[in-house]
Scaffold this active site. Sequence first.
Site, PDB file in Angstrom:
ATOM      1  N   SER A  36       0.843  -1.179   0.000  1.00 31.53           N
ATOM      2  CA  SER A  36       0.000   0.000   0.000  1.00 31.53           C
ATOM      3  C   SER A  36       0.883   1.235   0.000  1.00 31.53           C
ATOM      4  O   SER A  36       1.938   1.247   0.634  1.00 31.53           O
ATOM      5  CB  SER A  36      -0.915   0.010   1.226  1.00 31.53           C
ATOM      6  N   LYS A  90     -15.312  -5.088  -5.258  1.00 32.29           N
ATOM      7  CA  LYS A  90     -16.278  -4.565  -6.229  1.00 32.29           C
ATOM      8  C   LYS A  90     -16.096  -3.057  -6.397  1.00 32.29           C
ATOM      9  O   LYS A  90     -15.671  -2.376  -5.437  1.00 32.29           O
ATOM     10  CB  LYS A  90     -17.704  -4.913  -5.801  1.00 32.29           C
ATOM     11  N   ASP A 168     -21.177   3.308  -7.147  1.00 27.72           N
ATOM     12  CA  ASP A 168     -20.340   2.530  -6.231  1.00 27.72           C
ATOM     13  C   ASP A 168     -21.218   1.803  -5.203  1.00 27.72           C
ATOM     14  O   ASP A 168     -21.068   0.595  -5.019  1.00 27.72           O
ATOM     15  CB  ASP A 168     -19.311   3.424  -5.544  1.00 27.72           C
TER      16      ASP A 168
END
Length: 308
Positions: A36, A90, A168
């Site tokens: 990250s 997702k 979203d």
Amino acid sequence: MSPIHLAIVGVGKIARDQHLPSIAKNPDFKLVAAASRHGTVDGIDNFKSIDEMLDKVPAIQAVSLCMPPQNRYEAAHTALSAGKHVFMEKPPGATLSEVADLQALADAKGLSLFASWHSRYAPAVEAAKAFLDSTVIRSMKVVWKEDVRHWHPNQDWIWQAGGLGVFDPGINALSIVTHILPRPVFITKATLEFPENRDAPIAAAITFTDAHGLDLSAEFDWRQTGKQSWDIVAATDDGEMVLSEGGAKLSIDGVLKHEEPEQEYPMLYKRFAEIVHAGRSDVDLAPLRHVADAFMLGRRKFVDAFYD
């Protein structure tokens, strides 16, 4: 059976809230590394990039991708090319074509690719599907409204091209609808509301139908205050079905029929382990295809500028 050595890419809010706790409770996985730009995970090796992580930790067998969809293709392609199974948050990508390319790569390499739809694993979704399979559906209405300031504070990527805006959360509703309906549906009309200072919509009103003329509508809005709304209501020959709270509760004619504690992400990781052990993929693009159709067919309406 030895646990799957898993790495996570993108240590942000969704990773901390959902992925890390679910992985920690699942004996099928052992978290061995993270990559990250800003976040880290205690107790494992941490890296700034997926390339460095895969180079330094060859024991990694699978990678869970939790970064924004605009950056997911490159990371997924890198992981698959290195021989790793891939779990994608997702929506699985910014476009349909890039996900199809990843699927082809996974198939060619004999790897598992998982396009996860967490709302499909909400406690009452399967019960709703079974009910609708047993009756005649006359109409359905989806109301999915929430406050973006609460759920996505300071997340600029959502407002950028490819971030999907109100889709979203709206794609969660679409993932449920495409799973519980007995026949495929398609969009006939859509209006998308775009803030003047954003690349993605803040609200959408959509109508759908199917080959039998189903009356289906959906309202998505990110400006909701007060109680948040995640409801799917269907008029059927056997009563009014209400799938509420994002799929947590099922009622028929006002009588509660199904309610269990939420276990969406633990169920996702259970499913990921299943497909890895079985040597196959699970990539359903129906929810993302409806978003693409809404952008293709939808009329754009511009509203006042929006600020977080």
